[in-house]
Write a protein that holds these residues in place. Structure first.
Motif, PDB file in Angstrom:
ATOM      1  N   LEU A  95       0.830  -1.205   0.000  1.00 26.30           N
ATOM      2  CA  LEU A  95       0.000   0.000   0.000  1.00 26.30           C
ATOM      3  C   LEU A  95       0.867   1.260   0.000  1.00 26.30           C
ATOM      4  O   LEU A  95       0.572   2.227  -0.698  1.00 26.30           O
ATOM      5  CB  LEU A  95      -0.939  -0.003   1.215  1.00 26.30           C
ATOM      6  N   ILE A  96       1.953   1.248   0.768  1.00 27.33           N
ATOM      7  CA  ILE A  96       2.872   2.385   0.787  1.00 27.33           C
ATOM      8  C   ILE A  96       3.436   2.616  -0.612  1.00 27.33           C
ATOM      9  O   ILE A  96       3.505   3.757  -1.083  1.00 27.33           O
ATOM     10  CB  ILE A  96       4.007   2.163   1.816  1.00 27.33           C
ATOM     11  N   GLN A  97       3.821   1.539  -1.298  1.00 26.92           N
ATOM     12  CA  GLN A  97       4.356   1.668  -2.658  1.00 26.92           C
ATOM     13  C   GLN A  97       3.305   2.260  -3.594  1.00 26.92           C
ATOM     14  O   GLN A  97       3.594   3.136  -4.404  1.00 26.92           O
ATOM     15  CB  GLN A  97       4.838   0.322  -3.192  1.00 26.92           C
ATOM     16  N   GLU A  98       2.075   1.777  -3.456  1.00 33.83           N
ATOM     17  CA  GLU A  98       0.995   2.296  -4.293  1.00 33.83           C
ATOM     18  C   GLU A  98       0.763   3.782  -4.015  1.00 33.83           C
ATOM     19  O   GLU A  98       0.586   4.578  -4.949  1.00 33.83           O
ATOM     20  CB  GLU A  98      -0.289   1.498  -4.041  1.00 33.83           C
ATOM     21  N   LEU A  99       0.788   4.170  -2.757  1.00 31.46           N
ATOM     22  CA  LEU A  99       0.612   5.583  -2.409  1.00 31.46           C
ATOM     23  C   LEU A  99       1.781   6.419  -2.913  1.00 31.46           C
ATOM     24  O   LEU A  99       1.576   7.544  -3.407  1.00 31.46           O
ATOM     25  CB  LEU A  99       0.449   5.738  -0.895  1.00 31.46           C
ATOM     26  N   ASP A 100       3.002   5.897  -2.828  1.00 37.25           N
ATOM     27  CA  ASP A 100       4.171   6.597  -3.378  1.00 37.25           C
ATOM     28  C   ASP A 100       4.006   6.805  -4.884  1.00 37.25           C
ATOM     29  O   ASP A 100       4.324   7.879  -5.412  1.00 37.25           O
ATOM     30  CB  ASP A 100       5.463   5.820  -3.109  1.00 37.25           C
ATOM     31  N   ASP A 101       3.494   5.791  -5.583  1.00 35.79           N
ATOM     32  CA  ASP A 101       3.250   5.910  -7.018  1.00 35.79           C
ATOM     33  C   ASP A 101       2.195   6.981  -7.309  1.00 35.79           C
ATOM     34  O   ASP A 101       2.317   7.750  -8.270  1.00 35.79           O
ATOM     35  CB  ASP A 101       2.812   4.570  -7.612  1.00 35.79           C
ATOM     36  N   CYS A 102       1.181   7.045  -6.470  1.00 34.57           N
ATOM     37  CA  CYS A 102       0.137   8.058  -6.635  1.00 34.57           C
ATOM     38  C   CYS A 102       0.710   9.463  -6.439  1.00 34.57           C
ATOM     39  O   CYS A 102       0.397  10.383  -7.203  1.00 34.57           O
ATOM     40  CB  CYS A 102      -1.015   7.816  -5.653  1.00 34.57           C
ATOM     41  N   VAL A 103       1.541   9.629  -5.430  1.00 38.22           N
ATOM     42  CA  VAL A 103       2.171  10.927  -5.180  1.00 38.22           C
ATOM     43  C   VAL A 103       3.070  11.301  -6.356  1.00 38.22           C
ATOM     44  O   VAL A 103       3.085  12.451  -6.808  1.00 38.22           O
ATOM     45  CB  VAL A 103       2.955  10.918  -3.846  1.00 38.22           C
TER      46      VAL A 103
END
Length: 137
Positions: A95-103
């Motif tokens: 989830l952190i990776q996905e959020l980093d990708d979103c940012v």
């Protein structure tokens, strides 16, 4: 001993959430005072704080019940508990990776808009057809 309201204040749970956790059996060995109101000792409060963290980590009520069941078995269930926590950790890291990708996407898009507004690049839209028929981005 802590009352329900004091326990809520200590743990950050709402009264309704704490009552729900108790009714679901997530707080074992709930004690009652002479007026039959739930009361909690230090160990209960520490466990309830653990429940709050488990919920924040994404555990469902059913998973928390399973974890509690393992905890009640004592030391012998530590490997199974570690496995459960490891699975949650992997999900959180994903989830952190996905959020980093979103940012990163938002940063890219903001940079694109800044360049358009400053006149560095022309505006091209994927939604509005261009007059030249050029590729849109």
């Amino acid at each position: 001993m802590y009352t329900m309201m004091q326990t809520c204040k200590e743990t950050g749970l709402t009264y309704q959430a704490l009552k729900f956790y108790c009714n679901e059996g997530l707080v074992p060995n709930v004690k009652r005072d002479k007026n039959n109101r739930r009361v909690f000792d230090e160990r209960d409060v520490k466990w309830i704080k653990d429940l709050v963290w488990l919920k924040k980590c994404g555990m469902s009520i059913q998973e928390m019940k399973e974890y509690l069941g393992l905890c009640l078995q004592g030391q012998k269930s530590i490997p199974e508990r570690k496995k459960m926590l490891d699975e949650k950790k992997r999900a959180l890291l994903s989830l952190i990776q996905e959020l980093d990708d979103c940012v990163a996407y938002i940063d890219w898009k903001q940079d694109f808009y800044d360049k358009v507004v400053s006149g560095q690049i022309p505006y091209v839209s994927n939604l509005i057809p261009s007059e030249s028929g050029a590729e849109r981005s």
